[in-house]
Motif scaffolding. Structure first.
Motif, PDB file in Angstrom:
ATOM      1  N   ARG A 260       0.832  -1.205   0.000  1.00  0.00           N
ATOM      2  CA  ARG A 260       0.000   0.000   0.000  1.00  0.00           C
ATOM      3  C   ARG A 260       0.865   1.253   0.000  1.00  0.00           C
ATOM      4  O   ARG A 260       0.639   2.195  -0.759  1.00  0.00           O
ATOM      5  CB  ARG A 260      -0.889  -0.028   1.241  1.00  0.00           C
ATOM      6  CG  ARG A 260      -1.779   1.197   1.393  1.00  0.00           C
ATOM      7  CD  ARG A 260      -3.031   1.038   0.555  1.00  0.00           C
ATOM      8  NE  ARG A 260      -3.949   2.135   0.851  1.00  0.00           N
ATOM      9  CZ  ARG A 260      -4.152   3.164   0.040  1.00  0.00           C
ATOM     10  NH1 ARG A 260      -3.502   3.232  -1.099  1.00  0.00           N
ATOM     11  NH2 ARG A 260      -5.010   4.109   0.359  1.00  0.00           N
ATOM     12  N   ARG A 261       1.878   1.275   0.843  1.00  0.00           N
ATOM     13  CA  ARG A 261       2.762   2.440   0.921  1.00  0.00           C
ATOM     14  C   ARG A 261       3.507   2.674  -0.389  1.00  0.00           C
ATOM     15  O   ARG A 261       3.625   3.807  -0.866  1.00  0.00           O
ATOM     16  CB  ARG A 261       3.764   2.239   2.057  1.00  0.00           C
ATOM     17  CG  ARG A 261       3.178   2.376   3.452  1.00  0.00           C
ATOM     18  CD  ARG A 261       4.183   1.977   4.505  1.00  0.00           C
ATOM     19  NE  ARG A 261       3.723   2.304   5.849  1.00  0.00           N
ATOM     20  CZ  ARG A 261       4.357   1.938   6.959  1.00  0.00           C
ATOM     21  NH1 ARG A 261       5.467   1.196   6.881  1.00  0.00           N
ATOM     22  NH2 ARG A 261       3.888   2.293   8.140  1.00  0.00           N
ATOM     23  N   LEU A 262       4.007   1.619  -0.984  1.00  0.00           N
ATOM     24  CA  LEU A 262       4.792   1.772  -2.209  1.00  0.00           C
ATOM     25  C   LEU A 262       3.908   2.185  -3.390  1.00  0.00           C
ATOM     26  O   LEU A 262       4.354   2.938  -4.267  1.00  0.00           O
ATOM     27  CB  LEU A 262       5.534   0.473  -2.520  1.00  0.00           C
ATOM     28  CG  LEU A 262       6.623   0.095  -1.511  1.00  0.00           C
ATOM     29  CD1 LEU A 262       7.264  -1.231  -1.897  1.00  0.00           C
ATOM     30  CD2 LEU A 262       7.685   1.194  -1.408  1.00  0.00           C
ATOM     31  N   ALA A 263       2.677   1.710  -3.413  1.00  0.00           N
ATOM     32  CA  ALA A 263       1.749   2.142  -4.464  1.00  0.00           C
ATOM     33  C   ALA A 263       1.463   3.633  -4.341  1.00  0.00           C
ATOM     34  O   ALA A 263       1.427   4.365  -5.342  1.00  0.00           O
ATOM     35  CB  ALA A 263       0.453   1.346  -4.394  1.00  0.00           C
ATOM     36  N   SER A 287      13.083   7.764   5.835  1.00  0.00           N
ATOM     37  CA  SER A 287      14.082   8.477   5.037  1.00  0.00           C
ATOM     38  C   SER A 287      13.924   8.115   3.567  1.00  0.00           C
ATOM     39  O   SER A 287      13.285   7.114   3.210  1.00  0.00           O
ATOM     40  CB  SER A 287      15.492   8.112   5.499  1.00  0.00           C
ATOM     41  OG  SER A 287      15.778   6.742   5.205  1.00  0.00           O
ATOM     42  N   ALA A 288      14.547   8.945   2.723  1.00  0.00           N
ATOM     43  CA  ALA A 288      14.545   8.654   1.289  1.00  0.00           C
ATOM     44  C   ALA A 288      15.265   7.338   1.007  1.00  0.00           C
ATOM     45  O   ALA A 288      14.869   6.579   0.111  1.00  0.00           O
ATOM     46  CB  ALA A 288      15.208   9.803   0.532  1.00  0.00           C
ATOM     47  N   PHE A 289      16.306   7.058   1.776  1.00  0.00           N
ATOM     48  CA  PHE A 289      17.060   5.826   1.576  1.00  0.00           C
ATOM     49  C   PHE A 289      16.180   4.600   1.859  1.00  0.00           C
ATOM     50  O   PHE A 289      16.186   3.627   1.100  1.00  0.00           O
ATOM     51  CB  PHE A 289      18.289   5.802   2.481  1.00  0.00           C
ATOM     52  CG  PHE A 289      19.080   4.524   2.371  1.00  0.00           C
ATOM     53  CD1 PHE A 289      19.927   4.291   1.306  1.00  0.00           C
ATOM     54  CD2 PHE A 289      18.952   3.534   3.349  1.00  0.00           C
ATOM     55  CE1 PHE A 289      20.645   3.107   1.196  1.00  0.00           C
ATOM     56  CE2 PHE A 289      19.658   2.347   3.251  1.00  0.00           C
ATOM     57  CZ  PHE A 289      20.508   2.135   2.174  1.00  0.00           C
ATOM     58  N   ALA A 290      15.420   4.671   2.961  1.00  0.00           N
ATOM     59  CA  ALA A 290      14.551   3.539   3.311  1.00  0.00           C
ATOM     60  C   ALA A 290      13.502   3.308   2.231  1.00  0.00           C
ATOM     61  O   ALA A 290      13.228   2.164   1.845  1.00  0.00           O
ATOM     62  CB  ALA A 290      13.891   3.793   4.661  1.00  0.00           C
ATOM     63  N   LEU A 291      12.889   4.385   1.733  1.00  0.00           N
ATOM     64  CA  LEU A 291      11.906   4.241   0.658  1.00  0.00           C
ATOM     65  C   LEU A 291      12.565   3.694  -0.603  1.00  0.00           C
ATOM     66  O   LEU A 291      12.028   2.789  -1.250  1.00  0.00           O
ATOM     67  CB  LEU A 291      11.251   5.587   0.354  1.00  0.00           C
ATOM     68  CG  LEU A 291      10.336   5.615  -0.880  1.00  0.00           C
ATOM     69  CD1 LEU A 291       9.181   4.640  -0.722  1.00  0.00           C
ATOM     70  CD2 LEU A 291       9.820   7.030  -1.146  1.00  0.00           C
ATOM     71  N   SER A 292      13.733   4.217  -0.946  1.00  0.00           N
ATOM     72  CA  SER A 292      14.406   3.784  -2.167  1.00  0.00           C
ATOM     73  C   SER A 292      14.738   2.303  -2.133  1.00  0.00           C
ATOM     74  O   SER A 292      14.575   1.587  -3.132  1.00  0.00           O
ATOM     75  CB  SER A 292      15.683   4.609  -2.385  1.00  0.00           C
ATOM     76  OG  SER A 292      15.381   5.973  -2.578  1.00  0.00           O
ATOM     77  N   ARG A 297      13.312  -2.827  -4.493  1.00  0.00           N
ATOM     78  CA  ARG A 297      13.071  -4.256  -4.283  1.00  0.00           C
ATOM     79  C   ARG A 297      11.741  -4.668  -4.921  1.00  0.00           C
ATOM     80  O   ARG A 297      11.630  -5.754  -5.505  1.00  0.00           O
ATOM     81  CB  ARG A 297      13.060  -4.558  -2.784  1.00  0.00           C
ATOM     82  CG  ARG A 297      12.932  -6.056  -2.468  1.00  0.00           C
ATOM     83  CD  ARG A 297      12.857  -6.295  -0.974  1.00  0.00           C
ATOM     84  NE  ARG A 297      14.002  -5.745  -0.275  1.00  0.00           N
ATOM     85  CZ  ARG A 297      13.940  -4.808   0.661  1.00  0.00           C
ATOM     86  NH1 ARG A 297      12.762  -4.302   1.021  1.00  0.00           N
ATOM     87  NH2 ARG A 297      15.025  -4.367   1.250  1.00  0.00           N
ATOM     88  N   ALA A 298      10.731  -3.798  -4.832  1.00  0.00           N
ATOM     89  CA  ALA A 298       9.404  -4.133  -5.342  1.00  0.00           C
ATOM     90  C   ALA A 298       9.244  -3.852  -6.828  1.00  0.00           C
ATOM     91  O   ALA A 298       8.622  -4.623  -7.557  1.00  0.00           O
ATOM     92  CB  ALA A 298       8.338  -3.367  -4.560  1.00  0.00           C
ATOM     93  N   TYR A 299       9.807  -2.742  -7.305  1.00  0.00           N
ATOM     94  CA  TYR A 299       9.574  -2.302  -8.674  1.00  0.00           C
ATOM     95  C   TYR A 299      10.762  -2.497  -9.612  1.00  0.00           C
ATOM     96  O   TYR A 299      10.618  -2.324 -10.824  1.00  0.00           O
ATOM     97  CB  TYR A 299       9.168  -0.825  -8.679  1.00  0.00           C
ATOM     98  CG  TYR A 299       7.793  -0.586  -8.111  1.00  0.00           C
ATOM     99  CD1 TYR A 299       6.668  -0.586  -8.923  1.00  0.00           C
ATOM    100  CD2 TYR A 299       7.615  -0.359  -6.745  1.00  0.00           C
ATOM    101  CE1 TYR A 299       5.406  -0.373  -8.399  1.00  0.00           C
ATOM    102  CE2 TYR A 299       6.361  -0.136  -6.207  1.00  0.00           C
ATOM    103  CZ  TYR A 299       5.253  -0.152  -7.042  1.00  0.00           C
ATOM    104  OH  TYR A 299       4.003   0.063  -6.517  1.00  0.00           O
ATOM    105  N   GLY A 300      11.905  -2.810  -9.061  1.00  0.00           N
ATOM    106  CA  GLY A 300      13.069  -3.072  -9.903  1.00  0.00           C
ATOM    107  C   GLY A 300      13.816  -1.840 -10.357  1.00  0.00           C
ATOM    108  O   GLY A 300      14.830  -1.952 -11.044  1.00  0.00           O
ATOM    109  N   VAL A 301      13.328  -0.653  -9.989  1.00  0.00           N
ATOM    110  CA  VAL A 301      14.012   0.598 -10.319  1.00  0.00           C
ATOM    111  C   VAL A 301      13.952   1.510  -9.100  1.00  0.00           C
ATOM    112  O   VAL A 301      13.124   1.324  -8.196  1.00  0.00           O
ATOM    113  CB  VAL A 301      13.365   1.312 -11.527  1.00  0.00           C
ATOM    114  CG1 VAL A 301      13.504   0.484 -12.799  1.00  0.00           C
ATOM    115  CG2 VAL A 301      11.897   1.631 -11.253  1.00  0.00           C
ATOM    116  N   SER A 302      14.822   2.508  -9.083  1.00  0.00           N
ATOM    117  CA  SER A 302      14.804   3.463  -7.980  1.00  0.00           C
ATOM    118  C   SER A 302      13.620   4.409  -8.136  1.00  0.00           C
ATOM    119  O   SER A 302      13.054   4.541  -9.233  1.00  0.00           O
ATOM    120  CB  SER A 302      16.096   4.278  -7.979  1.00  0.00           C
ATOM    121  OG  SER A 302      16.132   5.166  -9.091  1.00  0.00           O
ATOM    122  N   PRO A 303      13.226   5.106  -7.058  1.00  0.00           N
ATOM    123  CA  PRO A 303      12.145   6.088  -7.188  1.00  0.00           C
ATOM    124  C   PRO A 303      12.430   7.147  -8.246  1.00  0.00           C
ATOM    125  O   PRO A 303      11.526   7.540  -8.980  1.00  0.00           O
ATOM    126  CB  PRO A 303      12.065   6.701  -5.783  1.00  0.00           C
ATOM    127  CG  PRO A 303      12.535   5.612  -4.876  1.00  0.00           C
ATOM    128  CD  PRO A 303      13.620   4.921  -5.637  1.00  0.00           C
TER     129      PRO A 303
END
Length: 314
Positions: A260-263, A287-292, A297-303
Motif C-alpha cells: 500500500r505504501r509503495l503504491a 528516510s529517502a534511503f529507506a523508501l528507495s 526491491r518491489a519495482y526493480g528501479v529506484s524512485p
C-alpha cells in the motif's frame, strides 16, 4: 474508509479521451490503443464488443461496458462485420491497412463516425495512464464486463451526452470528473453483482476481525503500525490476527501495508514534484534511503528512475 472507497481512490482521470461515436450499420472499429481502462455507454442502437479471447458482449440502449487494457478488442454492429478503422495508442486512427484516416470521420466537437444522427450512438471514455494505486482497481476487474441498463444508476448519461460535445473553458476537467463519476457508479454496481470476483483483500473487509485491520491500514498507511497494535484494536491476539489476515487477504499484514505504501509512493512520484524524502515521510518511511531500498526491491528501479520514466509515458 470502506472497501469500495479504498479500491476507487486511485481513480483520477487526467486529460482523459472522451468521444461520442455515431455509426450507421454495418460498422466495426478495432481498438488496439492499450489503454488501461475504457468505459462505453450505448445510447442508441445495438453493439457488440468482441475481445480476441473470451466471451463477446452484446449491448443494448442504456447498457454499459468496461474494458480493462491492454488487450485489443473490436466494437461492431455485428460480430461478423469486418473492421473499418483501427484505434492505436494516443487516439491515432487508421484504416485497417495502416493508412491514416486524417480526420475523415470527424463530425465536430468530440464527435466521430458516419453522421451525428447515426443509428448507433455510443459514449466512450478512456483513461490513458495506469496509476499504481489505481492498479489495484484494474487488477480486481475482469478484462471485459457489462452492466445492463436495469442494474446500474444512469442519471449521468444525458449530462455526459451534452458535456462531451460542449466546447467551453475548463471542459477537459469537467469531462475528467464526469468520467470518474461514471466509472465509480458502474463499478459500485458491478461489485454488488454475484458474478463479480473482487480481490481477497476486498472480500476480507467483511470479516469482523480482519476488516477493521484492513481499514486501519487503508486510512492511515503512514502510521508506524505493528501487528500487535492492529491486533489490539481488532480485539484478538497478535498470532490470531496474523494467521487470519494471511488466510483471508493472501499475505501478512505488514506485507500488505508495504504494498500500500509503495503504491502511494509510485503515484506521488508520478503526479507531484515532492522530493523523494518528502514522499517517504508521507507514506510512512523514515528516510529517502529507506523508501528507495523498498521501492527498488518491489519495482526493480529506484524512485528517481520511476519518476523519470513516468514523465515520458503517454
Amino acid at each position: 474508509m470502506d472497501a469500495l472507497t479504498g479500491l476507487l481512490e486511485g481513480l483520477r482521470a487526467r486529460g482523459a479521451f472522451m468521444i461520442r461515436a455515431c455509426f450507421d450499420p454495418p460498422w466495426a472499429i478495432r481498438v488496439e490503443d492499450r489503454a488501461p481502462l475504457t468505459v462505453m455507454v450505448l445510447v442508441r442502437g445495438e453493439a457488440w464488443i468482441v475481445p480476441d479471447g473470451g466471451e463477446r458482449l452484446r449491448l443494448r440502449p442504456g447498457d454499459l461496458a468496461v474494458a480493462r487494457g491492454p488487450d485489443p478488442y473490436t466494437c461492431a454492429d455485428d460480430p461478423a462485420t469486418a473492421p473499418q478503422a483501427l484505434i492505436l495508442p494516443g487516439g491515432a486512427c487508421h484504416h485497417p491497412d495502416g493508412r491514416p484516416l486524417n480526420g475523415v470521420m470527424d463530425l465536430g466537437v468530440r464527435t466521430w463516425g458516419d453522421r451525428p444522427e447515426g443509428g448507433t450512438v455510443m459514449l466512450i471514455g478512456t483513461y490513458r495512464m495506469r496509476g499504481e494505486t489505481g492498479g489495484r482497481l484494474l487488477d480486481a476487474l475482469p478484462p471485459l464486463l457489462a452492466l445492463t441498463a436495469d442494474v446500474w444508476d444512469r442519471p449521468l448519461t444525458p449530462f455526459l451526452m451534452d458535456e462531451t460535445v460542449r466546447d467551453a473553458p475548463g471542459q477537459e476537467v469537467v469531462l475528467d470528473r464526469l468520467l470518474d463519476l461514471l466509472v465509480i457508479a458502474a463499478l459500485r454496481a458491478w461489485f454488488a453483482r454475484p458474478e463479480a470476483q473482487p480481490p481477497a483483500w476486498y472480500r476480507a473487509q467483511a470479516d469482523p476481525v480482519v476488516g477493521p485491520a484492513v481499514r486501519l491500514l487503508e486510512d492511515d498507511p503512514a502510521r508506524p503500525w505493528t501487528v500487535a497494535e492492529l491486533a489490539a484494536k481488532a480485539g484478538v491476539s497478535r498470532a490470531a490476527l496474523a494467521r487470519r489476515f494471511t488466510r483471508l487477504v493472501g499475505e501478512p499484514p505488514m506485507t500488505y501495508l508495504t504494498g500500500r505504501r509503495l503504491a502511494l509512493a509510485a503515484d506521488r512520484l508520478r503526479d507531484t514534484d515532492d522530493t523523494i524524502g518528502a514522499i517517504a515521510r508521507q507514506v510512512g518511511y523514515g528516510s529517502a534511503f529507506a523508501l528507495s531500498t523498498a521501492f527498488k526491491r518491489a519495482y526493480g528501479v529506484s524512485p528517481q528512475e520511476w519518476r523519470n520514466r513516468a514523465a515520458w509515458r503517454p
